[in-house]
Design a protein around this motif. Structure first.
Motif, PDB file in Angstrom:
ATOM      1  N   THR A 166       0.844  -1.196   0.000  1.00  0.00           N
ATOM      2  CA  THR A 166       0.000   0.000   0.000  1.00  0.00           C
ATOM      3  C   THR A 166       0.877   1.243   0.000  1.00  0.00           C
ATOM      4  N   LEU A 167       0.620   2.152  -0.932  1.00  0.00           N
ATOM      5  CA  LEU A 167       1.324   3.437  -1.002  1.00  0.00           C
ATOM      6  C   LEU A 167       0.357   4.526  -0.566  1.00  0.00           C
ATOM      7  N   VAL A 168       0.771   5.347   0.392  1.00  0.00           N
ATOM      8  CA  VAL A 168      -0.134   6.306   1.021  1.00  0.00           C
ATOM      9  C   VAL A 168       0.412   7.719   0.905  1.00  0.00           C
ATOM     10  N   GLY A 169      -0.426   8.649   0.430  1.00  0.00           N
ATOM     11  CA  GLY A 169      -0.037  10.055   0.494  1.00  0.00           C
ATOM     12  C   GLY A 169      -0.086  10.784  -0.834  1.00  0.00           C
ATOM     13  N   ASP A 170       0.913  11.616  -1.072  1.00  0.00           N
ATOM     14  CA  ASP A 170       0.938  12.521  -2.212  1.00  0.00           C
ATOM     15  C   ASP A 170       1.368  11.788  -3.481  1.00  0.00           C
ATOM     16  N   VAL A 225       3.549  -1.096   3.932  1.00  0.00           N
ATOM     17  CA  VAL A 225       2.900   0.206   3.763  1.00  0.00           C
ATOM     18  C   VAL A 225       3.986   1.247   3.560  1.00  0.00           C
ATOM     19  N   MET A 226       3.942   1.919   2.423  1.00  0.00           N
ATOM     20  CA  MET A 226       4.924   2.967   2.145  1.00  0.00           C
ATOM     21  C   MET A 226       4.264   4.332   2.267  1.00  0.00           C
ATOM     22  N   VAL A 266       6.769  -1.026   7.571  1.00  0.00           N
ATOM     23  CA  VAL A 266       6.481   0.360   7.218  1.00  0.00           C
ATOM     24  C   VAL A 266       7.686   0.930   6.494  1.00  0.00           C
ATOM     25  N   MET A 267       7.442   1.553   5.346  1.00  0.00           N
ATOM     26  CA  MET A 267       8.536   2.102   4.541  1.00  0.00           C
ATOM     27  C   MET A 267       8.313   3.581   4.291  1.00  0.00           C
ATOM     28  N   HIS A 268       9.402   4.267   3.938  1.00  0.00           N
ATOM     29  CA  HIS A 268       9.329   5.687   3.595  1.00  0.00           C
ATOM     30  C   HIS A 268      10.555   6.025   2.755  1.00  0.00           C
TER      31      HIS A 268
END
Length: 327
Positions: A166-170, A225-226, A266-268
């Motif tokens: 899952t990729l979350v955000g902008d 989740v990124m 959790v990734m970033h």
């Protein structure tokens, strides 16, 4: 491998697995007392950065030096570019100097493709990020991190089939999101994008992924989740009411992380904005792979450089290194 690396979409499943397997070999070098290989000795690589960067530039430079390449760092600020020199003139200058490869980061989408196909320079081109378009080596290092965590370090030859990411955000302004969607689909993973409607690009329904607006509903079935950084520097309008509202709907805190499967990570891609898209509790937890991603970035970029510039010999010899190699 192809001659250039411009987009993650250009990689076949076999290409991507080859890079990940080679990166695994490169990672073993970091366990040695001497972390250098002679693979690119005598080759010159230019890091051509028209856009500010810290992580990516240093990561590429470390990868190049560990492969024994000669490195030229070019920053647009303070160079002839700030006086009006064009990309073509800069490329022809590098060609005259005899560089063997160019790593380019540019604020304009398509600049690396233009450099690779223009005929201005006869050297492999590696895209280190162009506008809101692509960042293929980031996607490769992310996939490498996922494979190590979710499949295992002995997963040579394997892809990410069946894994749910899952990729979350902008997403709208994120080249990392575009690259990851392309590569993860190629590697067999199921990808879901979660973002406010205002931060999803036009035509996202045609991407090879699912789209959701409810983070809480997606988390229980996410292996990884990124969290994507909100890129204020690329925004020219109010895409959401307030930072607090964004964090409440789409930020990842301890309570939300607890909804994930026990093996979930959790990734970033960095840099993180703590307290907005990710809480300090999550960022500092054992399930967060941010520091691993930085280390894996060097291994993955070593693999890409070796495959584009190296020969047909194995990247890493398992024989004892000679005295000459240790110098």
């Amino acid at each position: 491998m192809m001659r250039h690396l411009i987009s993650a979409a250009d990689l076949t499943r076999d290409d991507a697995v080859l890079v990940l397997d080679t990166a695994e070999e490169m990672a073993r070098v970091s366990d040695r007392p001497i972390k250098k290989l002679p693979a690119l000795r005598g080759r010159t690589v230019c890091n051509l950065f028209f856009e500010d960067s810290t992580r990516t530039r240093i990561s590429f430079e470390a990868a190049e030096k560990r492969l024994s390449a000669d490195v030229i760092n070019f920053a647009a600020k303070g160079s002839s570019v700030s006086k009006g020199e064009s990309l073509k003139d800069t490329a022809q200058t590098l060609e005259a100097m005899g560089v063997d490869a160019v790593v380019i980061r540019h604020s304009a989408s398509g600049a690396p493709y233009r450099l690779a196909t223009s005929g201005w320079i006869d050297a492999p081109v590696i895209n280190a990020g162009d506008g809101t378009h692509q960042h293929p080596t980031q996607a490769l290092l992310d996939a490498f991190t996922m494979r190590r965590r979710l499949v295992g370090e002995d997963a040579l030859g394997q892809d990410l089939s069946g894994k749910r990411v899952t990729l979350v955000g902008d997403v709208l302004h994120s080249r990392v999101a575009r690259s990851n969607v392309d590569l993860l689909h190629t590697l067999g993973a199921e990808v879901t994008l979660v973002a406010p409607p205002t931060l999803l690009p036009v035509g996202v329904e045609h991407w090879t992924c699912d789209v959701s607006y409810d983070l809480n509903a997606v988390l229980p079935k996410s292996d990884a989740v990124m969290m994507l950084r909100v890129q204020r520097e690329r925004m020219n309008a109010a895409f959401f009411p307030t930072e607090r509202e964004y964090s409440r709907r789409y930020g990842l805190d301890g309570d939300r992380m607890a909804k994930m499967p026990e093996h979930g990570i959790v990734m970033h891609p960095g840099p993180m904005v703590r307290g907005m898209e990710i809480s300090a509790e999550v960022a500092d937890s054992d399930r967060c792979t941010v520091v691993e991603q930085v280390a894996n970035g060097v291994h993955t970029r070593m693999a890409v450089l070796y495959l584009l510039l190296g020969g047909n010999e194995p990247a890493v010899s398992h024989a004892r290194p000679t005295d000459a190699e240790n110098k």
